[in-house]
Design an enzyme around this catalytic site. Structure first.
Site, short mmCIF file in Angstrom:
data_model
loop_
_atom_site.label_atom_id
_atom_site.label_comp_id
_atom_site.label_asym_id
_atom_site.label_seq_id
_atom_site.Cartn_x
_atom_site.Cartn_y
_atom_site.Cartn_z
N HIS A 93 -20.75 -55.41 29.55
CA HIS A 93 -20.76 -53.98 29.19
C HIS A 93 -19.64 -53.22 29.89
CE1 HIS A 93 -23.46 -50.28 28.21
NE2 HIS A 93 -22.16 -50.01 28.06
N HIS A 212 -27.69 -49.05 22.79
CA HIS A 212 -27.75 -47.86 23.64
C HIS A 212 -28.92 -47.05 23.12
CE1 HIS A 212 -25.85 -44.13 25.51
NE2 HIS A 212 -26.72 -43.62 24.67
N ASP A 339 -21.53 -51.08 32.87
CA ASP A 339 -21.26 -49.93 31.99
C ASP A 339 -20.04 -49.16 32.54
OD1 ASP A 339 -21.33 -48.11 29.96
OD2 ASP A 339 -23.15 -47.09 30.63
#
Ligand code: ZN
Ligand code: ZN
Length: 467
Positions: A93, A212, A339
């Site tokens: 990610h 998400h 992320d």
């Protein structure tokens, strides 16, 4: 209560449409490493190593592991006594911001940042400008990565055309072009009917959907976790249930369609419960947690003037944080993912309400988890290494391993070295780290990815090169 069988799952098509996942990785390559690393403490839960060993790399492959190994001619010898050698970390990610947002990050800087963090493979998200929703876009990114990527990178494609949530992208064609997975990350897929269809194509393509999860009807206008801190700061919050409801919905849809989903960046107890219940029922669901959700809460936002604490999902409560740690231990949460979401200074140096969502993470991922959770005795080091490498398997990529005959994918880390985040700058183009200024333990000295030295700390120059 016994649950009735929802639907007979039809057999999968014999062959998924795309190439093997491993072939989705692109990399600029380089001179195959010739290295003898002596006296490193090697921890590799997969290979069963936890002890001091020498590792010999020849032609980019691990040729020998043992003690008292001798350097062949032409090999660089590295005295790694007191240092640790781990299999390369894998982050599924990462926002590389290419194409369209290169002022935040590009393939070169993003993969350099990853190498500096000890990563040997990453997956790039598709919420670029334009979004990655055509086979041509995947092909062009893969070609650019063959020029620019310091470590192997695979590219995701969007689930919906233009990430508009109205129409599916050409998922089969995208898989054939080498998309590693499908995601509209940054946005949820609101239409349940479209999600159902996406799951059908997911099965056809064999590539997972990475989701998400947020219900925009519940998050609209919110800039942080809804609770005591948001009330005190007078900032609009959004509740954890905005995430959990969508996870529960999509777990049910995945179960009904026999599809496979990966839930991104879990942030709260309700989401953990939804994932645990789905796993209990045998749903093909995996999930990830970020280092910031494992180590920070909404209290870290302080007086609400530093937008480097603004990300989506937001930092939540101490109870949520503790539950995420427990879930990572038990395996309900499968892996740690960063992320990594770089933003330029002008997008962060504005009032909290107006700032862009997201923080960088590649260069701090291991040191943060090591300093706050391993050194404090909360998590075992070997468990953390497992959770930092297993992201590969969730996307059917080979798991980096320190084993004879394997391609060299590892990092060398000095656990005792301390450093201040941001003091020497970042390899990333952006500096929006929520750990800026923190003193951390654990310094990455070297990363070898796909058999090539991809990173070397400035203080760890080449020591000795044989004839
Ligand atoms: Zn996201
Ligand atoms: Zn993201």
């Amino acid at each position: 209560m016994t649950r009735p069988e929802l639907k007979l799952i039809e057999p999968l098509p014999p062959e998924p449409t795309g190439p093997p996942a491993e072939q989705c990785l692109s990399f600029r390559g380089g001179r195959p490493a010739e290295l003898l690393i002596t006296g490193a403490h090697v921890i590799d839960p997969n290979a069963g190593h936890d002890g001091v060993l020498d590792v010999l790399v020849r032609g980019g492959e691990i040729a020998e592991i043992g003690s008292g190994l001798k350097a062949p001619e032409g090999a660089e010898t590295i005295d790694a006594s007191g240092k640790h050698l781990f299999p390369g970390f894998v982050d599924p990610h990462v926002h590389l911001r290419t194409p369209g947002f290169e002022y935040k990050e590009n393939l070169e800087s993003g993969t350099r940042s990853a190498a500096a963090g000890g990563f040997t493979a990453i997956i790039a998200m598709a919420n670029t400008n334009p979004p990655v929703d055509s086979p041509g876009a995947i092909q062009s990114l893969r070609m650019r990565a063959q020029e620019d990527a310091h470590i192997p990178v695979a590219f995701s494609a969007t689930v919906t055309k233009g990430m508009k949530g109205k129409q599916l992208s050409e998922m089969a064609e995208l898989a054939e072009a080498g998309a590693i997975c499908f995601t509209d990350d940054g946005l949820p897929i609101v239409d349940a009917g479209l999600m159902r269809q996406a799951l059908q194509y997911q099965r056809l393509s064999g590539r997972p959907l990475a989701l998400h999860q947020e219900d925009p009807a519940l998050t609209r206008g919110g800039v942080m976790h809804e609770g005591r801190v948001s009330a005190e700061l007078g900032l609009a919050g959004y509740p954890p249930v905005s995430e959990s409801t969508y996870i529960a919905r999509d777990a049910l849809l995945a179960e009904y369609e026999g599809g496979r989903i990966h839930v991104q960046h879990l942030s709260c107890i309700g989401s953990i419960e939804a994932v645990a219940a789905a796993k209990e029922r045998g749903v093909q669901i995996t999930t990830e947690v970020t280092p910031h959700h494992l180590t920070l809460t909404d209290e870290a936002i302080g007086d609400g003037t530093d937008a480097n604490f603004k990300m989506n999902p937001p930092l939540r409560t101490e109870e949520d944080r503790q539950a995420l740690i427990a879930a990572l231990k038990s395996g309900v949460v499968d892996i740690i993912a960063t992320d990594h979401a770089p933003h330029a200074a002008h997008e962060k140096e504005v009032p909290f309400e107006l700032a862009a969502m997201g923080v960088t993470g590649l260069e701090t991922s291991f040191p943060v988890v090591y300093t706050d959770l391993v050194k404090t005795g909360v998590l075992d080091l070997s468990l953390v290494i497992d959770r930092l490498t297993k992201g590969a398997a969730l996307f059917e990529l080979p798991t980096p391993t320190v084993a004879k005959g394997a391609p060299a994918n590892f990092n060398l880390i000095d656990l005792d070295a301390t450093w201040v985040v941001g003091e020497e700058g970042y390899a990333s183009r952006s500096s929006n780290s929520c750990f800026a200024g923190r003193e951390l333990s654990g310094r990455v000295l070297m990363t070898v990815a796909a058999g090539v030295v991809a990173f070397r700390a400035r203080s760890f120059a080449m020591q000795e090169v044989g004839a």
